[in-house]
Write a protein that holds these residues in place. Sequence first.
Motif, PDB file in Angstrom:
ATOM      1  N   ALA A  75     -27.702  12.356 -26.601  1.00 41.15           N
ATOM      2  CA  ALA A  75     -28.451  13.385 -27.314  1.00 41.15           C
ATOM      3  C   ALA A  75     -27.569  14.566 -27.700  1.00 41.15           C
ATOM      4  O   ALA A  75     -27.650  15.646 -27.102  1.00 41.15           O
ATOM      5  CB  ALA A  75     -29.637  13.842 -26.461  1.00 41.15           C
ATOM      6  N   SER A 129     -32.856  14.104 -17.406  1.00 41.07           N
ATOM      7  CA  SER A 129     -33.171  14.559 -18.766  1.00 41.07           C
ATOM      8  C   SER A 129     -34.651  14.416 -19.082  1.00 41.07           C
ATOM      9  O   SER A 129     -35.166  15.114 -19.960  1.00 41.07           O
ATOM     10  CB  SER A 129     -32.364  13.750 -19.787  1.00 41.07           C
ATOM     11  OG  SER A 129     -30.987  13.759 -19.490  1.00 41.07           O
ATOM     12  N   PHE A 130     -35.327  13.509 -18.376  1.00 46.44           N
ATOM     13  CA  PHE A 130     -36.727  13.202 -18.667  1.00 46.44           C
ATOM     14  C   PHE A 130     -37.664  13.871 -17.659  1.00 46.44           C
ATOM     15  O   PHE A 130     -38.689  13.319 -17.274  1.00 46.44           O
ATOM     16  CB  PHE A 130     -36.926  11.683 -18.666  1.00 46.44           C
ATOM     17  CG  PHE A 130     -35.894  10.953 -19.487  1.00 46.44           C
ATOM     18  CD1 PHE A 130     -35.681  11.272 -20.815  1.00 46.44           C
ATOM     19  CD2 PHE A 130     -35.101   9.960 -18.914  1.00 46.44           C
ATOM     20  CE1 PHE A 130     -34.714  10.613 -21.573  1.00 46.44           C
ATOM     21  CE2 PHE A 130     -34.140   9.293 -19.652  1.00 46.44           C
ATOM     22  CZ  PHE A 130     -33.946   9.624 -20.988  1.00 46.44           C
ATOM     23  N   ILE A 185     -36.084  14.700 -27.498  1.00 51.57           N
ATOM     24  CA  ILE A 185     -34.678  14.417 -27.208  1.00 51.57           C
ATOM     25  C   ILE A 185     -34.210  13.466 -28.298  1.00 51.57           C
ATOM     26  O   ILE A 185     -34.761  12.378 -28.467  1.00 51.57           O
ATOM     27  CB  ILE A 185     -34.504  13.787 -25.820  1.00 51.57           C
ATOM     28  CG1 ILE A 185     -34.901  14.795 -24.729  1.00 51.57           C
ATOM     29  CG2 ILE A 185     -33.073  13.317 -25.611  1.00 51.57           C
ATOM     30  CD1 ILE A 185     -34.873  14.225 -23.320  1.00 51.57           C
ATOM     31  N   GLU A 230     -28.807  17.450 -24.798  1.00 54.88           N
ATOM     32  CA  GLU A 230     -28.847  16.883 -23.452  1.00 54.88           C
ATOM     33  C   GLU A 230     -27.618  16.049 -23.117  1.00 54.88           C
ATOM     34  O   GLU A 230     -27.362  15.750 -21.945  1.00 54.88           O
ATOM     35  CB  GLU A 230     -30.107  16.016 -23.271  1.00 54.88           C
ATOM     36  CG  GLU A 230     -31.404  16.785 -23.225  1.00 54.88           C
ATOM     37  CD  GLU A 230     -31.913  17.149 -24.621  1.00 54.88           C
ATOM     38  OE1 GLU A 230     -32.897  17.888 -24.714  1.00 54.88           O
ATOM     39  OE2 GLU A 230     -31.312  16.680 -25.629  1.00 54.88           O
ATOM     40  N   ASN A 234     -33.327   3.331 -21.009  1.00 54.18           N
ATOM     41  CA  ASN A 234     -34.453   4.273 -21.046  1.00 54.18           C
ATOM     42  C   ASN A 234     -35.471   3.970 -19.957  1.00 54.18           C
ATOM     43  O   ASN A 234     -35.965   4.878 -19.279  1.00 54.18           O
ATOM     44  CB  ASN A 234     -35.136   4.232 -22.403  1.00 54.18           C
ATOM     45  CG  ASN A 234     -34.422   5.027 -23.485  1.00 54.18           C
ATOM     46  OD1 ASN A 234     -34.902   5.122 -24.606  1.00 54.18           O
ATOM     47  ND2 ASN A 234     -33.266   5.593 -23.176  1.00 54.18           N
ATOM     48  N   THR A 245     -28.830   6.688 -24.950  1.00 53.71           N
ATOM     49  CA  THR A 245     -29.441   7.761 -25.724  1.00 53.71           C
ATOM     50  C   THR A 245     -28.549   8.975 -25.531  1.00 53.71           C
ATOM     51  O   THR A 245     -28.673   9.706 -24.543  1.00 53.71           O
ATOM     52  CB  THR A 245     -30.879   8.050 -25.259  1.00 53.71           C
ATOM     53  OG1 THR A 245     -31.684   6.871 -25.458  1.00 53.71           O
ATOM     54  CG2 THR A 245     -31.493   9.201 -26.047  1.00 53.71           C
ATOM     55  N   THR A 283     -33.838   7.389 -30.368  1.00 59.55           N
ATOM     56  CA  THR A 283     -32.467   6.917 -30.494  1.00 59.55           C
ATOM     57  C   THR A 283     -32.342   6.242 -31.854  1.00 59.55           C
ATOM     58  O   THR A 283     -32.919   5.184 -32.089  1.00 59.55           O
ATOM     59  CB  THR A 283     -32.125   5.913 -29.375  1.00 59.55           C
ATOM     60  OG1 THR A 283     -32.449   6.494 -28.114  1.00 59.55           O
ATOM     61  CG2 THR A 283     -30.653   5.560 -29.408  1.00 59.55           C
ATOM     62  N   SER A 324     -25.253   5.851 -20.702  1.00 57.57           N
ATOM     63  CA  SER A 324     -26.455   6.237 -21.447  1.00 57.57           C
ATOM     64  C   SER A 324     -26.382   5.617 -22.832  1.00 57.57           C
ATOM     65  O   SER A 324     -25.322   5.597 -23.453  1.00 57.57           O
ATOM     66  CB  SER A 324     -26.571   7.753 -21.571  1.00 57.57           C
ATOM     67  OG  SER A 324     -27.683   8.099 -22.383  1.00 57.57           O
ATOM     68  N   THR A 366     -27.972  11.183 -21.645  1.00 49.82           N
ATOM     69  CA  THR A 366     -29.218  11.352 -20.907  1.00 49.82           C
ATOM     70  C   THR A 366     -29.238  10.493 -19.645  1.00 49.82           C
ATOM     71  O   THR A 366     -28.580   9.463 -19.547  1.00 49.82           O
ATOM     72  CB  THR A 366     -30.431  10.997 -21.778  1.00 49.82           C
ATOM     73  OG1 THR A 366     -30.261   9.660 -22.278  1.00 49.82           O
ATOM     74  CG2 THR A 366     -30.576  11.973 -22.928  1.00 49.82           C
ATOM     75  N   SER A 367     -30.024  10.956 -18.686  1.00 51.11           N
ATOM     76  CA  SER A 367     -30.244  10.235 -17.431  1.00 51.11           C
ATOM     77  C   SER A 367     -31.636  10.615 -16.957  1.00 51.11           C
ATOM     78  O   SER A 367     -32.370  11.338 -17.651  1.00 51.11           O
ATOM     79  CB  SER A 367     -29.189  10.617 -16.395  1.00 51.11           C
ATOM     80  OG  SER A 367     -29.272  11.999 -16.089  1.00 51.11           O
ATOM     81  N   VAL A 384     -38.513  10.659 -27.195  1.00 47.74           N
ATOM     82  CA  VAL A 384     -37.100  10.311 -27.037  1.00 47.74           C
ATOM     83  C   VAL A 384     -36.751   9.342 -28.153  1.00 47.74           C
ATOM     84  O   VAL A 384     -37.259   8.218 -28.201  1.00 47.74           O
ATOM     85  CB  VAL A 384     -36.826   9.679 -25.657  1.00 47.74           C
ATOM     86  CG1 VAL A 384     -35.357   9.285 -25.555  1.00 47.74           C
ATOM     87  CG2 VAL A 384     -37.192  10.661 -24.547  1.00 47.74           C
TER      88      VAL A 384
END
Length: 470
Positions: free
Chosen positions: A442, A454-455, A240, A447, A153, A440, A223, A438, A450-451, A221
């Motif tokens: 999603a 994504s943010f 997310i 998503e 993250n 996270t 998780t 990843s 995520t990478s 975000v």
Amino acid sequence: MGSTVIGNNEELVASLVSKVLTELSNRCDQPSDAGDGLFNTVSEAVEAALEAQKKLLQMSLERRKEIIASIRKAVLANNERLAALAVSETKLGRVEDKIRENILCATKTPGVEDIQPTAISGDCGLTLIEHAPVGVIAALTPITNPTGTLINNSIGMIAAGNAVVFNPHPNAKEISAQTALVIHKAIVDAGGPPGLIGLVRVPTLDTAKELIEHPKINLLVVTGGKPVVSVALRSGKKAIGAGAGNPPVLVDETANIRRAAQCILDGASVNNNIFCICEKEVIAVEEIYETLIKFMVETGKVYLLTPEEAERVTKLVVTPEGKINGSYIGRDVQIILRDAGIHVGEEYRLAIFRAAKDHPLVWKEQMMPVLPVVCVKDFNEGVEFAVKVEQGNRHTAVMHSTHVEHMTRFAKEIQTTIFVKNAPCYAGIGLGGEGHTSFTIAGPTGEGLTSARSFTRERRCTLAESFRII
């Protein structure tokens, strides 16, 4: 992929962990500031992140790349220490697998390259589309992968130009704090602003709620399991969410059975099955069912439970209410079997048993190295049953087959975010497979893996009637 061999120097690990915990205890008595990234209150952390993010945006992309490179280097330098502390505190997973987890996140999490702009030109001019930061992110991280999620993250969110405040699982607060300290120091050492990542010293459900509801948080975000993801989705903010899964692995009669046996062992036992992507139940067609079990046992690392032993283990790990006994999540197979009155050698990483379709461990995300193996008549029945046990989580599914049409059909029917063919589950997150990693994933919010991108939020700049050079 074989496991890294780690020396079993328990006294050294215990001494190291004791020293780290003492240092952390002393830190909690110190006044809070942005000097190390650890804060006494949510408000302090958010305010520091807000100022740090403004400073980050004033820096060049080259400096941002240097910050990311510094984080990667620092994580790798502290890898074994963080891995040992993670297992010591949470009692989940295996040190050698935590080491692989940290390497994966440090090396295969995308950086600034993931937010490259795109341009569209035509008769009406030029449009530039860029991925802009969202601002300050609140990230809730799990007990299962405290180091991996925090590393992954941090790199992705900072690469996108954001600041982040973490609220880790309360039972992983020490390892999360240690990981945050390593990352925060790496940021500052590379010329980045202090406070760019922050962490609440004593995380609780109340601090998580406060962070979610904080008016200066731009993105959530999360998780973790379904309950915490649901809270985030009801917050009224963009969220997310990475939720639970119950990944089935389907093996048909065309598979390379010996390879499938090794892959299932490797995937289902990695970190004692605490990854949400891990194979949670095997569904094998009748024609190769017994051969698959035989080949798994022949690896020398899989213990086949007798029906009576399987019943004892089930009573141990499933409560009378039908829930998974949390005391055994992520524990070594030796501990689980010992408490069921079964003693096995240290060479074992996984226990398997022949299971009926209605066995509770087929339907529950057990997150431990005890794997049910279900027999189905044929491929068609296997697909139908696998879709049912996946339960619409749309997380991960695995198949072993050489029949292209079979693999294609299963992928279409199961509709998971990750679909792995002829490999251990972790190939789907870049460990022995192509693509970025990843921690996270999603599925609930769409998503996927995520990478940095994504943010971000998409911004468009248009110049009409000009700048087309063709």
